[in-house]
Design a protein around this motif. Sequence first.
Motif, PDB file in Angstrom:
ATOM      1  N   LEU A  44     -42.729 -17.159 -40.707  1.00 54.46           N
ATOM      2  CA  LEU A  44     -41.515 -17.982 -40.666  1.00 54.46           C
ATOM      3  C   LEU A  44     -41.820 -19.439 -40.996  1.00 54.46           C
ATOM      4  O   LEU A  44     -40.989 -20.122 -41.604  1.00 54.46           O
ATOM      5  CB  LEU A  44     -40.846 -17.870 -39.293  1.00 54.46           C
ATOM      6  CG  LEU A  44     -40.109 -16.559 -39.038  1.00 54.46           C
ATOM      7  CD1 LEU A  44     -39.615 -16.495 -37.594  1.00 54.46           C
ATOM      8  CD2 LEU A  44     -38.944 -16.399 -39.999  1.00 54.46           C
ATOM      9  N   ALA A  45     -42.974 -19.915 -40.595  1.00 54.27           N
ATOM     10  CA  ALA A  45     -43.351 -21.289 -40.952  1.00 54.27           C
ATOM     11  C   ALA A  45     -43.520 -21.414 -42.459  1.00 54.27           C
ATOM     12  O   ALA A  45     -43.108 -22.420 -43.063  1.00 54.27           O
ATOM     13  CB  ALA A  45     -44.622 -21.689 -40.225  1.00 54.27           C
ATOM     14  N   PHE A  46     -44.120 -20.409 -43.082  1.00 55.75           N
ATOM     15  CA  PHE A  46     -44.250 -20.423 -44.537  1.00 55.75           C
ATOM     16  C   PHE A  46     -42.879 -20.358 -45.191  1.00 55.75           C
ATOM     17  O   PHE A  46     -42.599 -21.080 -46.155  1.00 55.75           O
ATOM     18  CB  PHE A  46     -45.124 -19.259 -45.009  1.00 55.75           C
ATOM     19  CG  PHE A  46     -45.255 -19.195 -46.490  1.00 55.75           C
ATOM     20  CD1 PHE A  46     -46.072 -20.084 -47.163  1.00 55.75           C
ATOM     21  CD2 PHE A  46     -44.548 -18.247 -47.222  1.00 55.75           C
ATOM     22  CE1 PHE A  46     -46.182 -20.043 -48.546  1.00 55.75           C
ATOM     23  CE2 PHE A  46     -44.656 -18.195 -48.597  1.00 55.75           C
ATOM     24  CZ  PHE A  46     -45.473 -19.094 -49.265  1.00 55.75           C
ATOM     25  N   TYR A  47     -41.994 -19.510 -44.677  1.00 57.31           N
ATOM     26  CA  TYR A  47     -40.637 -19.401 -45.210  1.00 57.31           C
ATOM     27  C   TYR A  47     -39.888 -20.725 -45.048  1.00 57.31           C
ATOM     28  O   TYR A  47     -39.146 -21.140 -45.936  1.00 57.31           O
ATOM     29  CB  TYR A  47     -39.894 -18.264 -44.509  1.00 57.31           C
ATOM     30  CG  TYR A  47     -38.448 -18.132 -44.891  1.00 57.31           C
ATOM     31  CD1 TYR A  47     -38.083 -17.715 -46.158  1.00 57.31           C
ATOM     32  CD2 TYR A  47     -37.437 -18.431 -43.984  1.00 57.31           C
ATOM     33  CE1 TYR A  47     -36.756 -17.606 -46.527  1.00 57.31           C
ATOM     34  CE2 TYR A  47     -36.113 -18.316 -44.335  1.00 57.31           C
ATOM     35  CZ  TYR A  47     -35.773 -17.911 -45.604  1.00 57.31           C
ATOM     36  OH  TYR A  47     -34.461 -17.802 -45.952  1.00 57.31           O
ATOM     37  N   LYS A  53     -33.772 -27.779 -49.314  1.00 58.28           N
ATOM     38  CA  LYS A  53     -33.198 -28.690 -48.316  1.00 58.28           C
ATOM     39  C   LYS A  53     -31.701 -28.829 -48.554  1.00 58.28           C
ATOM     40  O   LYS A  53     -31.240 -29.061 -49.658  1.00 58.28           O
ATOM     41  CB  LYS A  53     -33.875 -30.062 -48.385  1.00 58.28           C
ATOM     42  CG  LYS A  53     -35.391 -30.007 -48.278  1.00 58.28           C
ATOM     43  CD  LYS A  53     -35.817 -29.357 -46.979  1.00 58.28           C
ATOM     44  CE  LYS A  53     -37.329 -29.286 -46.905  1.00 58.28           C
ATOM     45  NZ  LYS A  53     -37.801 -28.110 -46.262  1.00 58.28           N
ATOM     46  N   SER A  54     -30.941 -28.699 -47.472  1.00 63.02           N
ATOM     47  CA  SER A  54     -29.490 -28.838 -47.585  1.00 63.02           C
ATOM     48  C   SER A  54     -29.030 -30.001 -46.715  1.00 63.02           C
ATOM     49  O   SER A  54     -29.778 -30.522 -45.892  1.00 63.02           O
ATOM     50  CB  SER A  54     -28.798 -27.538 -47.157  1.00 63.02           C
ATOM     51  OG  SER A  54     -29.114 -27.245 -45.814  1.00 63.02           O
ATOM     52  N   THR A  55     -27.782 -30.384 -46.905  1.00 64.26           N
ATOM     53  CA  THR A  55     -27.271 -31.526 -46.138  1.00 64.26           C
ATOM     54  C   THR A  55     -27.062 -31.155 -44.670  1.00 64.26           C
ATOM     55  O   THR A  55     -27.262 -31.986 -43.800  1.00 64.26           O
ATOM     56  CB  THR A  55     -25.953 -32.026 -46.744  1.00 64.26           C
ATOM     57  OG1 THR A  55     -25.030 -30.936 -46.812  1.00 64.26           O
ATOM     58  CG2 THR A  55     -26.186 -32.592 -48.134  1.00 64.26           C
ATOM     59  N   GLU A  60     -32.223 -23.911 -41.647  1.00 72.97           N
ATOM     60  CA  GLU A  60     -33.532 -24.474 -41.331  1.00 72.97           C
ATOM     61  C   GLU A  60     -33.752 -24.535 -39.819  1.00 72.97           C
ATOM     62  O   GLU A  60     -34.832 -24.215 -39.321  1.00 72.97           O
ATOM     63  CB  GLU A  60     -33.671 -25.868 -41.930  1.00 72.97           C
ATOM     64  CG  GLU A  60     -33.633 -25.899 -43.443  1.00 72.97           C
ATOM     65  CD  GLU A  60     -33.515 -27.306 -43.988  1.00 72.97           C
ATOM     66  OE1 GLU A  60     -33.599 -28.261 -43.192  1.00 72.97           O
ATOM     67  OE2 GLU A  60     -33.327 -27.452 -45.192  1.00 72.97           O
ATOM     68  N   ALA A  61     -32.719 -24.956 -39.107  1.00 70.50           N
ATOM     69  CA  ALA A  61     -32.831 -25.056 -37.651  1.00 70.50           C
ATOM     70  C   ALA A  61     -32.998 -23.678 -37.015  1.00 70.50           C
ATOM     71  O   ALA A  61     -33.767 -23.516 -36.058  1.00 70.50           O
ATOM     72  CB  ALA A  61     -31.606 -25.760 -37.078  1.00 70.50           C
ATOM     73  N   ALA A  62     -32.300 -22.689 -37.535  1.00 72.53           N
ATOM     74  CA  ALA A  62     -32.419 -21.336 -36.987  1.00 72.53           C
ATOM     75  C   ALA A  62     -33.812 -20.767 -37.226  1.00 72.53           C
ATOM     76  O   ALA A  62     -34.409 -20.167 -36.321  1.00 72.53           O
ATOM     77  CB  ALA A  62     -31.358 -20.427 -37.605  1.00 72.53           C
ATOM     78  N   VAL A  63     -34.352 -20.961 -38.418  1.00 69.43           N
ATOM     79  CA  VAL A  63     -35.697 -20.464 -38.730  1.00 69.43           C
ATOM     80  C   VAL A  63     -36.730 -21.197 -37.879  1.00 69.43           C
ATOM     81  O   VAL A  63     -37.644 -20.580 -37.317  1.00 69.43           O
ATOM     82  CB  VAL A  63     -36.003 -20.622 -40.236  1.00 69.43           C
ATOM     83  CG1 VAL A  63     -37.460 -20.336 -40.528  1.00 69.43           C
ATOM     84  CG2 VAL A  63     -35.111 -19.707 -41.049  1.00 69.43           C
TER      85      VAL A  63
END
Length: 86
Positions: A44-47, A53-55, A60-63
């Motif tokens: 998951l860290a690699f993913y 990157k989104s606004t 990102e927070a869920a992963v």
Amino acid sequence: MSDSAAAYAAVKHLHKTLPAFTPYVPVGLLSYIAFVLLTATFGLAFYFTTLSKSTIPTREAAVAATASALGGFGVVALFCSVGVYV
């Protein structure tokens, strides 16, 4: 016999008669659980590093939260598997 002495005697009797602690998860499985959880954390860290990157970083927070939780439980399982009971 005072109340505190009677309470102590009752607790002492319970301590002698209750069965020994047995964990829900067998100790032999802890190393495998730690390996799976820490491998998933690495994946998951690699993913996370490959996400665009989104606004609003909801994905990102869920992963990141999932990887953090898996890493935390994985480290605890790893510590317990080597005899450091935390």
